[in-house]
Design an enzyme around this catalytic site. Structure first.
Site, short mmCIF file in Angstrom:
data_model
loop_
_atom_site.label_atom_id
_atom_site.label_comp_id
_atom_site.label_asym_id
_atom_site.label_seq_id
_atom_site.Cartn_x
_atom_site.Cartn_y
_atom_site.Cartn_z
CG MET A 248 -1.91 -1.14 1.26
SD MET A 248 -2.95 -1.15 2.75
CE MET A 248 -3.94 0.34 2.48
CG HIS A 249 0.53 3.36 2.48
ND1 HIS A 249 -0.77 3.75 2.73
CD2 HIS A 249 0.82 2.43 3.44
CE1 HIS A 249 -1.22 3.10 3.78
NE2 HIS A 249 -0.29 2.29 4.23
CG ASP B 295 0.01 -4.94 1.82
OD1 ASP B 295 -0.76 -4.13 2.41
OD2 ASP B 295 1.25 -4.86 1.88
#
Length: 486
Positions: free
Chosen positions: A77-78, A236
């Site tokens: 992520m991110h 995830d």
């Protein structure tokens, strides 16, 4: 059959799921990670895609390719992926564990204000989130910022290459600090703050919704029939939660991977008053609260392989006998910390060593320190009135019986191990099966596919000992924080 993809930080893992829930095959392909400056963490999105295609070819060897119906991708992520008008990657992706955005995070939290951010998105700014990265590029690489035509997350880059569809899902988008999580739409205020327009952001879907089909040329390259469906996929942690059956109201999952997460699913949106936990959308169509510590199993890997120069984890843990009685404490902040402290500057440390401290004491302290760090997030949830009694546990660290025993008693939770510990890849495949209509919803798929095979119960005597140890541990962060704030 359904393909699940887990686009991780060090490798992409892929598996093939049968329509009755059995895992037919799984493969893994590594790719590099770059640390160009202290605290920076980057990867090439092209390396991800090359790894996915290589992995798909390996996965599909010697199987009946005609039976493949759908693909679901879970991913780290991110991360910030930016493309220009010709769909070229403008710069390496800035990853979830990159710590360069301290100034931008402070600007968002202190000048825009945490209360405003929470109002706009349901969350406050953390250094790993995507919005601070956008501001960093804007401030430090204005030429690159001016070229942005598409702004996406890592797994969405894969979906875009596979289908040509520019999309994301609510669970992954929740970690960007651009999404109004409660209302599941992009935040106009955050777009304005970051200086981006609506057209640079992807169309949003639920994780199990079909967003497109595999491109014809890719089908031909892989030997697949035309019409293979691709679902939106998930971040995830949400994908891992699906892969462990953490679906619906009040379910919990602990992920003990590179990072560590406490994931509590819910049918309803909620925010803790301190914004210490993330309030995100879930891949099942609901919501979840999540605490994330940046270094979990990676603490043990660092201690074993980089310091002790050993990969024999079982041997290192075999001499540990006196649980709950260790005089050595370890603060697991090798890369700073996210939940609940939101401090990218704090660092790890050992305290309490003496002349009779042994190697086993140090190993034990690392295992216990990660368990205490996870409990920090659980205490925030408990303060909100959330009463968790049991949790799934997954990730590489969960393979250690000793570590499970420690965590169960530190957190006073029953830990459940599933038959298949494949986390995000299995979650992605389940989402694909739901999208293709094999199951009516994620809950039904989870109930039919996920099976608990063992449980680790908290031990009353150890619970009492660790309660006292945790009270000591929680006093250490303020001391360490002051040292790194100087």
């Amino acid at each position: 059959m359904f393909i699940g993809v887990d686009l991780g930080t060090s490798a992409v893992k892929l598996l093939l799921l049968g329509d009755e829930g059995g895992i037919i095959k799984k493969v893994s392909v590594d790719y590099p990670i770059s640390f160009p400056k202290p605290g920076w963490s980057e990867q090439s999105p092209e390396d991800w895609y090359e790894g996915v295609i290589t992995g798909l070819k390996m996965l599909l060897e010697s199987v009946d390719k005609e039976q493949v119906q759908g693909i679901g991708v879970g991913g780290q992520m991110h991360g910030l992926v930016i493309l220009d008008k010709d769909d070229n990657v403008i710069r390496p992706a800035i990853l979830w564990n990159d710590g360069r955005t301290i100034r931008e995070t402070d600007f968002l939290n202190n000048e825009i204000g945490k209360s405003k951010l929470s109002e706009y998105t349901g969350n406050i700014a953390f250094a790993g989130f995507t919005a601070p990265k956008i501001l960093w590029v804007k401030d430090n690489e204005p030429e690159n910022f001016s070229r942005i035509e598409k702004l996406m997350l890592p797994k969405d880059y894969i979906v875009y290459n596979l289908t040509g569809e520019y999309v994301s899902d609510y669970s992954d988008a929740s970690g960007m600090l651009l999404l109004d999580v409660k209302n599941k739409c992009w935040s106009d205020q955050m777009k304005e703050i970051c200086g981006i327009s609506h057209v640079t952001l992807p169309t949003l879907y639920e994780s199990f919704q079909v967003v497109g089909e595999l491109k014809d040329d890719i089908c031909k390259e892989l030997g697949l029939k035309k019409g293979v469906k691709v679902v939106a996929g998930a971040g995830d942690n949400a994908a891992a939660a699906i892969g462990t059956g953490t679906v619906g109201e009040g379910k919990c999952n602990l992920s003990l991977g590179t990072s560590g997460t406490l994931f509590i699913s819910s049918d309803h949106f909620s925010v803790d008053k301190e914004n210490a936990l993330h309030s995100f959308a879930h891949a099942d169509g609901g919501y979840h609260l999540m605490g994330c510590m940046l270094s979990a199993a990676s603490c043990n890997k660092w201690w074993m392989e980089d310091i002790l120069n050993s990969s024999d984890y079982e041997k290192a843990q075999s001499g540990i006998k006196n649980l709950g009685e260790n005089n050595v404490f370890f603060m697991p902040y090798l890369m700073g910390e996210r939940s609940p402290y939101n401090n990218p500057l704090v660092r790890a440390g050992f305290l309490g060593m003496s002349m009779d401290t042994s190697r086993e004491d140090m190993v034990q302290a690392v295992l216990e320190g990660v368990a205490f760090g996870l409990r920090d997030s659980l205490e925030i949830a408990r303060a909100q009135g959330i009463n968790v009694k049991a949790s799934n546990i997954c990730g590489g660290g969960a393979k250690s019986p000793l570590w499970r025993r420690i965590i169960a008693s530190v957190m006073n939770l029953t830990l459940e191990i599933q038959e298949n510990d494949e986390g995000p890849a299995l979650g992605g495949a389940i989402l694909a099966a739901v999208g293709c209509g094999i199951y009516k919803d994620v809950k039904e798929a989870s109930e039919k596919i996920i099976h608990v095979v063992s449980r680790t119960e908290p031990e009353n005597e150890l619970v009492e000992k660790y309660e006292k140890q945790y009270e000591k541990y929680r006093k250490l962060y303020p001391m360490l924080k002051n040292f790194y704030d100087i």
